[in-house]
Design a protein around this motif. Structure first.
Motif, mmCIF file in Angstrom:
data_model
loop_
_atom_site.group_PDB
_atom_site.id
_atom_site.type_symbol
_atom_site.label_atom_id
_atom_site.label_comp_id
_atom_site.label_asym_id
_atom_site.label_seq_id
_atom_site.Cartn_x
_atom_site.Cartn_y
_atom_site.Cartn_z
ATOM 1 N N MET A 1 32.047 -5.708 4.863
ATOM 2 C CA MET A 1 32.034 -4.806 3.729
ATOM 3 C C MET A 1 32.261 -3.361 4.165
ATOM 4 O O MET A 1 32.922 -2.615 3.463
ATOM 5 C CB MET A 1 30.707 -4.960 2.992
ATOM 6 C CG MET A 1 30.644 -4.188 1.720
ATOM 7 S SD MET A 1 31.765 -4.892 0.529
ATOM 8 C CE MET A 1 31.459 -3.891 -0.860
ATOM 9 N N ASP A 2 31.704 -2.994 5.313
ATOM 10 C CA ASP A 2 31.885 -1.627 5.793
ATOM 11 C C ASP A 2 33.343 -1.333 6.137
ATOM 12 O O ASP A 2 33.829 -0.238 5.887
ATOM 13 C CB ASP A 2 30.999 -1.365 7.012
ATOM 14 C CG ASP A 2 29.531 -1.300 6.658
ATOM 15 O OD1 ASP A 2 29.226 -0.990 5.484
ATOM 16 O OD2 ASP A 2 28.705 -1.553 7.537
ATOM 17 N N GLN A 3 34.013 -2.329 6.719
ATOM 18 C CA GLN A 3 35.418 -2.130 7.067
ATOM 19 C C GLN A 3 36.269 -1.980 5.803
ATOM 20 O O GLN A 3 37.172 -1.152 5.755
ATOM 21 C CB GLN A 3 35.924 -3.291 7.908
ATOM 22 C CG GLN A 3 37.349 -3.097 8.392
ATOM 23 C CD GLN A 3 37.833 -4.239 9.256
ATOM 24 O OE1 GLN A 3 37.178 -5.270 9.370
ATOM 25 N NE2 GLN A 3 38.982 -4.064 9.856
ATOM 26 N N ILE A 7 38.554 1.277 4.805
ATOM 27 C CA ILE A 7 39.976 1.167 4.480
ATOM 28 C C ILE A 7 40.258 1.787 3.121
ATOM 29 O O ILE A 7 41.234 2.528 2.948
ATOM 30 C CB ILE A 7 40.429 -0.307 4.531
ATOM 31 C CG1 ILE A 7 40.428 -0.804 5.975
ATOM 32 C CG2 ILE A 7 41.816 -0.473 3.923
ATOM 33 C CD1 ILE A 7 40.639 -2.285 6.121
ATOM 34 N N LEU A 8 39.409 1.509 2.149
ATOM 35 C CA LEU A 8 39.608 2.077 0.821
ATOM 36 C C LEU A 8 39.477 3.598 0.821
ATOM 37 O O LEU A 8 40.218 4.291 0.119
ATOM 38 C CB LEU A 8 38.625 1.459 -0.170
ATOM 39 C CG LEU A 8 38.948 0.034 -0.606
ATOM 40 C CD1 LEU A 8 37.848 -0.506 -1.503
ATOM 41 C CD2 LEU A 8 40.289 -0.023 -1.306
ATOM 42 N N SER A 9 38.554 4.131 1.617
ATOM 43 C CA SER A 9 38.416 5.593 1.661
ATOM 44 C C SER A 9 39.638 6.240 2.319
ATOM 45 O O SER A 9 40.080 7.311 1.901
ATOM 46 C CB SER A 9 37.138 6.002 2.379
ATOM 47 O OG SER A 9 37.220 5.743 3.751
ATOM 48 N N ILE A 10 40.212 5.576 3.311
ATOM 49 C CA ILE A 10 41.432 6.086 3.944
ATOM 50 C C ILE A 10 42.602 6.038 2.958
ATOM 51 O O ILE A 10 43.367 7.000 2.833
ATOM 52 C CB ILE A 10 41.760 5.296 5.232
ATOM 53 C CG1 ILE A 10 40.716 5.600 6.303
ATOM 54 C CG2 ILE A 10 43.166 5.619 5.729
ATOM 55 C CD1 ILE A 10 40.796 4.694 7.514
ATOM 56 N N LEU A 11 42.734 4.934 2.245
ATOM 57 C CA LEU A 11 43.806 4.827 1.248
ATOM 58 C C LEU A 11 43.650 5.869 0.143
ATOM 59 O O LEU A 11 44.635 6.463 -0.308
ATOM 60 C CB LEU A 11 43.835 3.426 0.649
ATOM 61 C CG LEU A 11 44.346 2.319 1.564
ATOM 62 C CD1 LEU A 11 44.176 0.963 0.894
ATOM 63 C CD2 LEU A 11 45.790 2.562 1.946
ATOM 64 N N TYR A 12 42.425 6.106 -0.265
ATOM 65 C CA TYR A 12 42.174 7.120 -1.288
ATOM 66 C C TYR A 12 42.549 8.513 -0.779
ATOM 67 O O TYR A 12 43.193 9.296 -1.478
ATOM 68 C CB TYR A 12 40.702 7.077 -1.702
ATOM 69 C CG TYR A 12 40.346 8.063 -2.772
ATOM 70 C CD1 TYR A 12 40.765 7.889 -4.080
ATOM 71 C CD2 TYR A 12 39.587 9.190 -2.465
ATOM 72 C CE1 TYR A 12 40.441 8.800 -5.068
ATOM 73 C CE2 TYR A 12 39.261 10.112 -3.448
ATOM 74 C CZ TYR A 12 39.689 9.913 -4.742
ATOM 75 O OH TYR A 12 39.373 10.826 -5.708
ATOM 76 N N ASP A 13 42.179 8.807 0.465
ATOM 77 C CA ASP A 13 42.513 10.097 1.060
ATOM 78 C C ASP A 13 44.028 10.273 1.165
ATOM 79 O O ASP A 13 44.561 11.342 0.849
ATOM 80 C CB ASP A 13 41.865 10.216 2.433
ATOM 81 C CG ASP A 13 42.159 11.536 3.105
ATOM 82 O OD1 ASP A 13 42.097 12.583 2.423
ATOM 83 O OD2 ASP A 13 42.452 11.531 4.318
ATOM 84 N N LEU A 36 47.408 10.935 11.348
ATOM 85 C CA LEU A 36 46.956 11.124 12.727
ATOM 86 C C LEU A 36 45.446 11.331 12.793
ATOM 87 O O LEU A 36 44.792 10.873 13.733
ATOM 88 C CB LEU A 36 47.688 12.307 13.368
ATOM 89 C CG LEU A 36 49.182 12.087 13.598
ATOM 90 C CD1 LEU A 36 49.808 13.356 14.156
ATOM 91 C CD2 LEU A 36 49.432 10.921 14.512
ATOM 92 N N TYR A 37 44.886 11.997 11.804
ATOM 93 C CA TYR A 37 43.441 12.189 11.753
ATOM 94 C C TYR A 37 42.722 10.838 11.668
ATOM 95 O O TYR A 37 41.758 10.593 12.391
ATOM 96 C CB TYR A 37 43.064 13.056 10.552
ATOM 97 C CG TYR A 37 41.595 13.110 10.278
ATOM 98 C CD1 TYR A 37 40.757 13.915 11.048
ATOM 99 C CD2 TYR A 37 41.026 12.355 9.267
ATOM 100 C CE1 TYR A 37 39.393 13.957 10.816
ATOM 101 C CE2 TYR A 37 39.667 12.388 9.021
ATOM 102 C CZ TYR A 37 38.851 13.194 9.803
ATOM 103 O OH TYR A 37 37.504 13.223 9.561
ATOM 104 N N HIS A 38 43.205 9.954 10.823
ATOM 105 C CA HIS A 38 42.539 8.669 10.630
ATOM 106 C C HIS A 38 42.779 7.699 11.772
ATOM 107 O O HIS A 38 41.938 6.831 12.028
ATOM 108 C CB HIS A 38 42.976 8.027 9.309
ATOM 109 C CG HIS A 38 42.449 8.734 8.106
ATOM 110 N ND1 HIS A 38 41.100 8.816 7.826
ATOM 111 C CD2 HIS A 38 43.079 9.391 7.109
ATOM 112 C CE1 HIS A 38 40.924 9.495 6.705
ATOM 113 N NE2 HIS A 38 42.117 9.862 6.253
ATOM 114 N N THR A 39 43.913 7.805 12.458
ATOM 115 C CA THR A 39 44.203 6.884 13.558
ATOM 116 C C THR A 39 43.714 7.390 14.903
ATOM 117 O O THR A 39 43.516 6.598 15.820
ATOM 118 C CB THR A 39 45.710 6.606 13.666
ATOM 119 O OG1 THR A 39 46.402 7.829 13.889
ATOM 120 C CG2 THR A 39 46.223 5.917 12.417
#
Length: 84
Positions: A1-3, A7-13, A36-39
């Motif tokens: 669930m955390d993953q 993922i959803l927060s990254i997609l939203y950003d 680049l920030y997220h990866t």
């Protein structure tokens, strides 16, 4: 669930970043920065593929449109060889 939540927060950003720009150059730079920030990667580039009607073998030209993190590759607009 955390993953899934991460993922959803990254997609939203990324969606907010994409929706906040109207110019292509600024859009490429900001999306690349957020990606680049997220990866966690230190450098990145964005390639633009342009159809080229004048070439018979390969029908596309690849151009470096945006770079981040490398001082040697800051000149946007380089033409790349048609082989990749």
């Amino acid at each position: 669930m955390d993953q899934e939540r991460a993922i959803l927060s990254i997609l939203y950003d990324m969606a907010l970043t994409i929706g906040g720009e109207t110019r292509v150059d600024a859009l490429l730079s900001k999306v690349l920065q957020r990606f680049l920030y997220h990866t966690g990667f230190p450098v990145g580039l964005a390639l633009t593929v342009i159809p080229d009607a004048g070439r018979r073998r390969r029908g596309y030209i690849h151009t470096v449109s945006a770079t981040i993190g490398s001082k040697n590759s800051r000149r946007a607009g380089w033409n790349c060889p048609g082989g990749w």
